[in-house]
Scaffold this active site. Structure first.
Site, PDB file in Angstrom:
ATOM      1  N   LYS B  74      42.327   3.518  59.940  1.00  0.00           N
ATOM      2  CA  LYS B  74      42.545   4.854  59.368  1.00  0.00           C
ATOM      3  C   LYS B  74      43.980   5.298  59.646  1.00  0.00           C
ATOM      4  CE  LYS B  74      40.501   9.505  59.250  1.00  0.00           C
ATOM      5  NZ  LYS B  74      39.437  10.398  59.739  1.00  0.00           N
ATOM      6  N   SER B 149      36.591  12.941  56.555  1.00  0.00           N
ATOM      7  CA  SER B 149      37.932  12.603  56.162  1.00  0.00           C
ATOM      8  C   SER B 149      38.205  11.091  56.169  1.00  0.00           C
ATOM      9  CB  SER B 149      38.949  13.294  57.074  1.00  0.00           C
ATOM     10  OG  SER B 149      38.776  12.864  58.400  1.00  0.00           O
ATOM     11  N   SER B 173      33.545  13.450  60.246  1.00  0.00           N
ATOM     12  CA  SER B 173      34.383  12.585  59.422  1.00  0.00           C
ATOM     13  C   SER B 173      34.171  11.090  59.518  1.00  0.00           C
ATOM     14  CB  SER B 173      35.857  12.896  59.704  1.00  0.00           C
ATOM     15  OG  SER B 173      36.141  14.215  59.272  1.00  0.00           O
TER      16      SER B 173
END
Lengths: 497, 480, 95
Positions: B74, B149, B173
């Site tokens: 990420k 997210s 998330s």
């Protein structure tokens, strides 16, 4: 209109044009930022050494790169607690770091990690001498830990401000006094006391030129006897005690002028300009600033357990107040002498080292405060860099005590020692400076002088007692200064009576 | 090869069925032709170098379990020498000069970073529509969102563009995108995984964790990601167990609690059905189920949406165009530099949250908002504490619906409300998982498992057992 | 708790964000929409409840006072928008 003799003018009385006189009371509180002399920064492992090339001591954490986190330096906690113990303050066993949010180029994270609601040190107090032999207690509201910002340099470029973040993250102890001081002199006395203390307990090097010790003054005035505090102005950018006094006095005048003209004082920050000797309003970088303090979520509460507290307490050096009391009660020194000798740790250490070798306390005190101090000042050296060690100086003092040399000769010997010519004994011997203590020999010389100066003898016996000095001088000249002054005086008095 | 789990890939590499270079090239090719927009940066050259080194280690017999395994990272984790944008324009120019601790750990385990996964800007969002680099598509239906997210991470795994991915979870998330994409995700206990180098959103809520195909894979990756870090003051010095060790334990007698507040109105009936069926599966394995109550659940939304914005409004102050990142062109003075760099650099959602946080911390409002929220947070934690006195694990839905359409939500608040089941966990700091539990309207539905502090082993064990009895986790989107 | 457009401008400035006259109406509406969510908070009884700023009930760990970082100024200055003479540069600030 009352005429007031300016020599006896009390602080704060002014004649105003309108023919009245208003009595103003000054209220001063000081905020002192003391850089703690740790090796590494408060929240990162970068070095705190002064004078490094720009940005060479600003690591990722100090730069506020995305994702970095603070970790607290143990030594910083110990130093803060040490200070708290030294001012007899409440130590908050739990304290919290909070973020003070504002934007400025030398504040990398856009917030300063400080302490707000729960500082590490609570209320304490310290005593200052107000100069007329009296002492006054000044309260300390709190002392808290925080990180220093970097430096913004405006004159490196025409169109840019240059930012050096070496200083960002240096640990600071902010010491906040109660608004207990009522004159610039008191403020300076307080600042000096704190200055001496933080060096004494080894937490700060006190170097005001390098910015390790910074004083901000909050100054307000009010009518004498009024209960409510007046609006205060904060004075910044003061880097010496001399300027502190000047800046405060300037500010008091300025506020008096405003109030007497019917205006009101604006709460603001003012910078002291040493060159122009004026204060001016700081262009509001902190205009209407709402710092939005909240506990820093990257840090946990600082909990000081009893074990750590005891460890710090037991490592506390003998504090100046205790030392001073001991000097008075055990060594028989006067209050004044003890105060002077304990005001700086290096001086106290030097003095005590002399006693360790066997020198007499009163004599040592006189010589440290007198000749040594004068010579150090003349040579612009401080006692830490004195070329004559405490032990060597003690030896000199002991030679005075045992009548080997007179005080006057000792000064010459000291000069030679300063030049590195050897120890007291070596110099006394090599230069043949031993005092003449043989009464018989002195008597003989005195008789010769009396015989050769009959006119003066007549005048002396006729009442001109000042002439004793002349005779003493003659004896000294004849003995190259080596005759023991006490004996000379005694024998002269005998012979001339 | 891309249908293999991490565990299977590990065996395959060990048995020389394929090399890490082959594996890496395979995934890089898939990424190249993919239209999911799951990656912001693909680090192909770097990946191949890493793969070659991994192969050398495997050849020498020096390999660890995860040597040579590729992953998507990420873009919130700082990676040295590699662009780290956190999905934001304001960090678009930022090439990180240092590695996050998690990045370092994954490197040290010889894993291969395929690239930086797309995400909602600065971790704020539940749909990955708020990225400067464009929205990510859900591999199950490209008109729908993957969640956020960690949307890029979830899409990458669901679309098998990488065998696993890293993510972060502040309000859901990891769990929510895992649920919407039909994969497994775990958010560990707060303090389990180091936050050093993980760009901060809400410091007291953020936690990093893996998104994987299976619970077993999650355990393997947790073994690497977890652990005390002296650079992170909020990292806990607690031994990391071997999370794979107890996966095979029986879960007979496991006490499951179903919060009645999680099954009230607002929950899509299709989702509820799948969740209940999954719970029945656990019962069949010998677990018992009882109803519990988390009375303050509903308050999690306002609490979170005060705490997180407050913390982030301060955390993001460092993004000011001075020392790194985006700076506006030709700033005329300092004020202009700040105002334009930040206004041009941040997206609308980020700006909204910064402003909410700034307001809530401001003079006169601190008590009513921030302080109050922290008190309610305490109450929410207490709810869980009480619940765990009578149950071992709490189960429920992750999201009230399956993946919604791209562009479905016009205002922030509607999306905030969908976080209802995941937020309270972060506020309390508890660990939680999402595992694939079935489908509704042809879209994946995740089952949430919530454990007490440090109960990751129990969660992984329960999940693994479920995955032994069901095959939801092996289902693949069309065309994968 | 409803924000006025003026308040929104002030808040934005505190955070160094610009909200120009064209945007302020919409931004105000959006923020108020979010703040409506918080309205219920006030009604919750938190009498005697202490605030929880951390999930961890732990004390701050202390690190030894040692220098552990080297000079990385060149790497850090290399990623900066504008530098000169080893400094970070911003437009002149008048104090």
């Amino acid at each position: 209109m009352q005429r007031i003799n300016s020599k006896v003018r009390p602080i704060g009385i002014r004649d105003c044009q309108k023919g009245c006189s208003m009595v103003w009371e000054t209220v001063i509180g000081l905020e002192i930022h003391s850089q703690l002399k740790t090796k590494s920064k408060i929240f990162s492992g970068a070095s705190t050494a002064f004078g490094a090339t720009p940005n060479s001591q600003a690591c990722a954490v100090d730069l506020g790169l995305p994702g970095v986190l603070p970790v607290l330096n143990k030594e910083v906690v110990k130093m803060a607690v040490t200070f708290g113990l030294a001012i007899d303050a409440k130590i908050n066993k739990r304290s919290i770091f909070a973020r003070k949010n504002y934007f400025y180029p030398d504040l990398p994270k856009g917030y300063q990690i400080s302490q707000f609601e729960l500082p590490i040190v609570g209320e304490g107090e310290i005593e200052i001498s107000t100069g007329d032999g009296k002492v006054k207690k000044v309260g300390i509201t709190r002392a808290h830990l925080e990180e220093d910002a970097g430096k913004s340099i405006h004159d490196l470029y025409d169109d840019y401000t240059a930012v050096d973040l070496n200083r960002a993250g240096t640990p600071l102890l902010e010491i906040v006094s109660d608004p207990d001081m009522s004159s610039a002199k008191e403020a300076v006395a307080y600042a000096k006391k704190i200055h001496a203390l933080v060096q004494y307990i080894g937490i700060c090097d006190g170097n005001m030129q390098e910015g390790s010790f910074r004083c901000d003054a909050n100054v307000s005035i009010r009518k004498q006897g009024a209960e409510k505090l007046g609006t205060r102005a904060e004075l910044k950018n003061i880097n010496s005690f001399k300027f502190l006094e000047k800046a405060i006095n300037l500010e008091v005048e300025r506020q008096q002028d405003i109030l007497e003209e019917g205006g009101s004082v604006v709460q603001e920050t003012r910078l002291y300009d040493a060159v122009k000797n004026e204060t001016r309003s700081m262009r509001s970088k902190e205009e209407a600033n709402d710092y939005r303090y909240f506990p820093d979520p990257d840090l946990l509460p600082v909990d000081i357990d009893d074990e750590l507290l005891e460890q710090i307490r037991s490592n506390l050096p003998e504090l100046p107040t205790e030392k001073k009391q001991r000097f008075v009660s055990e060594l028989g020194l006067s209050d004044y002498d003890a105060e002077v000798l304990t005001s700086q740790k290096a001086v106290a250490d030097y003095f005590e080292a002399m006693l360790d070798v066997g020198a007499d306390s009163k004599l040592s005190a006189n010589w440290v405060m007198g000749e040594l101090s004068a010579v150090l000042k003349k040579n612009q050296t401080d006692i830490e860099n004195c070329p004559v060690s405490a032990q060597a100086f003690a030896e000199l003092v002991m030679r005075i005590a045992d009548d080997t040399i007179s005080g006057k000769i000792a000064k010459d010997v000291f000069k030679a020692m300063w030049q590195g010519e050897g120890s007291a004994d070596e110099i006394i011997n090599s230069k043949g400076l031993k005092q003449m203590t043989d009464s018989g020999a002195i008597e003989g010389i005195i008789e010769k002088i009396i015989a050769n100066n009959s006119a003066q003898v007549e005048q002396y016996k006729g009442g001109n007692t000042k002439l004793l000095g002349f005779f003493v001088g003659q004896v000294m000249k004849a003995t190259q200064g080596k005759a023991n002054p006490k004996q000379v005086n005694q024998l002269l008095n005998e012979k001339l009576s | 090869m891309h249908k293999l789990t991490v565990a299977e890939l590990s065996k395959g590499l060990k048995n020389k069925e394929f090399s890490s270079v082959e594996l890496t090239e395979h995934f890089l090719n898939r990424i190249k032709v993919s239209d999911l927009n799951a990656f912001i940066t693909v680090t192909d050259d770097l990946a191949l170098v890493q793969a070659q080194a991994a192969d050398a280690k495997i050849a020498n017999g020096n390999a660890g379990i995860l040597t040579g395994i590729p992953y998507a990272h990420k873009d919130i984790f700082c990676t040295k020498g590699v662009k780290t944008s956190a999905g934001s324009k304001i960090l678009d120019p930022f090439i990180s000069p240092y590695d996050a601790t998690v990045s370092h750990k994954l490197n040290s385990a010889d894993m291969i970073m395929l690239g930086k996964a797309n995400m909602d800007e600065l971790a704020m969002g539940s749909s990955n529509e708020k990225s400067f680099y464009g929205p990510v598509k859900n591999p199950w239906n490209k008109n729908k969102v993957p969640g956020g997210s960690s949307g890029g991470s979830a899409a990458a795994v669901a679309g098998r563009l990488s065998p696993f991915a890293t993510g972060t979870d502040t309000g859901g998330s990891i769990r929510q995108p895992a649920s919407l994409c039909g994969i497994t995700g775990i958010k560990p206990t707060y303090g389990r995984v180091s936050r050093y180098g993980m760009i901060a959103y809400a410091s007291s809520l953020d936690q990093g964790g893996p998104l994987t195909q299976t619970a077993q894979d999650a355990a393997l990756v947790m073994n690497v990601m977890a652990g005390f870090d002296e650079k992170d003051s909020t990292s806990v010095d607690r031994a990391v167990p071997d999370y794979t060790q107890n996966l095979g334990n029986s879960i007979e007698g496991l006490k499951i609690g179903l919060p009645k507040e999680f099954f009230s109105e607002g929950l899509d009936s299709g989702v509820a059905e799948v969740v209940m069926a999954a719970v029945k599966e656990f019962e069949a394995m010998g677990a018992s189920v009882q109803e519990i109550s988390l009375p303050n659940s509903a308050h999690a939304i306002p609490t979170y949406y005060i705490v997180a914005p407050c913390e982030c409004s301060s955390n993001l102050s460092r993004l000011d165009g001075v020392r790194y990142g985006y700076r506006c062109e030709n700033p005329k003075d300092l004020e202009d530099l700040y105002l334009r760099s930040r206004s041009e650099g941040f997206g609308a959602e980020v700006k909204r949250r910064i402003m909410i946080g700034t307001y809530a911390l401001s003079a006169g409002y601190y008590d009513a908002y921030y302080l109050k929220a922290q008190k309610v947070r305490h109450l929410i934690s207490e709810d869980f504490k009480k619940a765990f006195q009578s149950v071992d694990v709490i189960m429920g839905p992750v999201s009230p619906t399956t993946a919604f359409d791209l562009g479905a939500f016009k205002d922030s608040v509607s999306m905030y409300l969908a976080d209802i089941y995941t937020l309270s966990l972060n506020l309390a700091g508890l660990p939680g998982m999402s595992i694939p539990a079935g489908f509704s309207n042809n879209m994946p539905v995740g089952l949430q498992l919530i454990g007490n502090y440090w109960s990751e082993e129990m969660l992984l064990n329960a999940a693994h057992q479920f995955q032994g009895e069901t095959d939801w986790h092996s289902r693949l989107p069309e065309g994968v | 708790m409803s924000l006025s457009e003026q308040q929104v401008k002030e808040i934005a400035y505190l955070a160094r964000l610009s909200v120009d006259d064209g945007e302020v109406e919409q931004t105000t509406a959006e923020l108020n929409n979010i703040l409506d969510l918080m309205a219920d908070l006030a009604k919750i009884d938190t009498q005697g409840v202490s605030p929880m700023s951390h999930p961890l009930n732990m004390s701050q760990r202390l690190r030894e006072d040692e220098v552990s970082e080297i000079d990385q100024s060149q790497e850090f200055l290399a990623i900066a928008p504008q530098t000169g003479k080893n400094h970070f540069l911003v437009p002149t600030v008048i104090e």
